[in-house]
Design an enzyme around this catalytic site. Sequence first.
Site, PDB file in Angstrom:
ATOM      1  N   TYR A  49      -6.179  -2.783  -0.308  1.00  0.00           N
ATOM      2  CA  TYR A  49      -6.265  -3.986  -0.228  1.00  0.00           C
ATOM      3  C   TYR A  49      -7.063  -4.543  -1.325  1.00  0.00           C
ATOM      4  O   TYR A  49      -7.451  -5.702  -0.707  1.00  0.00           O
ATOM      5  CB  TYR A  49      -7.352  -3.282   0.944  1.00  0.00           C
ATOM      6  CG  TYR A  49      -6.874  -2.971   2.668  1.00  0.00           C
ATOM      7  CD1 TYR A  49      -5.738  -2.737   2.728  1.00  0.00           C
ATOM      8  CD2 TYR A  49      -8.117  -2.157   3.648  1.00  0.00           C
ATOM      9  CE1 TYR A  49      -4.956  -2.009   4.107  1.00  0.00           C
ATOM     10  CE2 TYR A  49      -7.165  -1.626   4.529  1.00  0.00           C
ATOM     11  CZ  TYR A  49      -6.280  -1.507   4.931  1.00  0.00           C
ATOM     12  OH  TYR A  49      -5.779  -0.758   5.601  1.00  0.00           O
ATOM     13  N   HIS A 105      -3.427   7.993   3.116  1.00  0.00           N
ATOM     14  CA  HIS A 105      -3.448   6.429   3.751  1.00  0.00           C
ATOM     15  C   HIS A 105      -1.678   6.361   4.463  1.00  0.00           C
ATOM     16  O   HIS A 105      -1.649   5.298   5.664  1.00  0.00           O
ATOM     17  CB  HIS A 105      -3.353   4.998   2.768  1.00  0.00           C
ATOM     18  CG  HIS A 105      -3.252   3.822   3.265  1.00  0.00           C
ATOM     19  ND1 HIS A 105      -3.920   2.664   2.629  1.00  0.00           N
ATOM     20  CD2 HIS A 105      -2.995   3.115   4.437  1.00  0.00           C
ATOM     21  CE1 HIS A 105      -3.937   1.639   3.230  1.00  0.00           C
ATOM     22  NE2 HIS A 105      -2.607   1.858   4.247  1.00  0.00           N
TER      23      HIS A 105
END
Length: 278
Positions: A49, A105
């Site tokens: 992010y 992730h």
Amino acid sequence: MNKRVVLNDGRTMPCIGFGCFRLPADRLKQVIESALDAGYRYFDTATRYENERAVGLALRLSGVPRASLHVVSKLWPTSFHEARRGIEYSLSELNLDYIDGYYLHWPGIHPDMRYRAWEAMLEMQQRGLIQSVGVSNFTIGQLEDLIARFGVRPTVNQIEIHPWYPEQALADWCKAHGIQVASWSPVFRGRAVTEPVLARIGAAYGKTGAQAVLRWHVEKGYIPLPKSGDPGRLKENFDIFDFSLSSDDAAAIASLENGEHLGDDPETFDGGTFMPGR
Ligand SMILES: NC(=O)c1ccc[n+]([C@@H]2O[C@H](COP(=O)([O-])OP(=O)(O)OC[C@H]3O[C@@H](n4cnc5c(N)ncnc54)[C@H](OP(=O)(O)O)[C@@H]3O)[C@@H](O)[C@H]2O)c1
């Protein structure tokens, strides 16, 4: 209201999180302050992010005691071959002594790299730098393989779930194996707001469609991670603990299932070319 769920490693985490993906960079500090004021204590970020530093700074400046916060970050598959470095990168960007939850992730497409990354996470956990280890976007087969190889269950599997894509078989498997499900894109990136069925159900409780669907997640036992950059909407998303859905309403929400979803295929997604800090 910040009920906590108990994880399979004996630790706990809040039953709702604040999604930090695509937060407005110029207003991130104010948005995090609003989220803290609304009651959120779990903040969900990831190296991918590209805002770990800003999220960590906003949390530190808030003055909220570290022990009451739950910070989760995640390692992107292109960093699996140098996982220790990747985890240290997250710690230094967040500027934290430890991370409450750290997850793979995506599983990535190279099992050997995945195992190396998981091993590095377990080592960092031993060193006290990570509290709970978890995964994201793992299939049943990938979970079975990881658990068989290491004998350690991830505490959490963070996956895309919403009524349109309920992932019931995977969620049931996780529950049966004591793995907490956290649901990403819980309001299907805003689609919940324009869905008449949800608006009607929400209105019956004096709530919005987004609140009805977030309540559905909580009642399913998932930890939803709604993201909003708007102080009013992020407050609305947290205000879901004073009503319960009837079984008819829960069934009507479940009837939205049609297979539509956003995420990539965990069997084939390699993470592309992203490398942190480059
Ligand atoms: N592990 C993974 O692979 C993965 C993948 C994706 C996401 N995530 C995590 O899950 C979090 C949430 O996912 P997401 O951001 O994709 O989807 P989401 O939370 O379902 O949807 C966010 C979108 O919905 C809008 N929205 C939120 N609440 C609303 C409300 N009450 N009324 C109207 N609109 C509303 C937001 O707009 P405004 O901001 O304008 O309010 C934003 O455009 C992420 O931030 C991240 O932490 C994880």
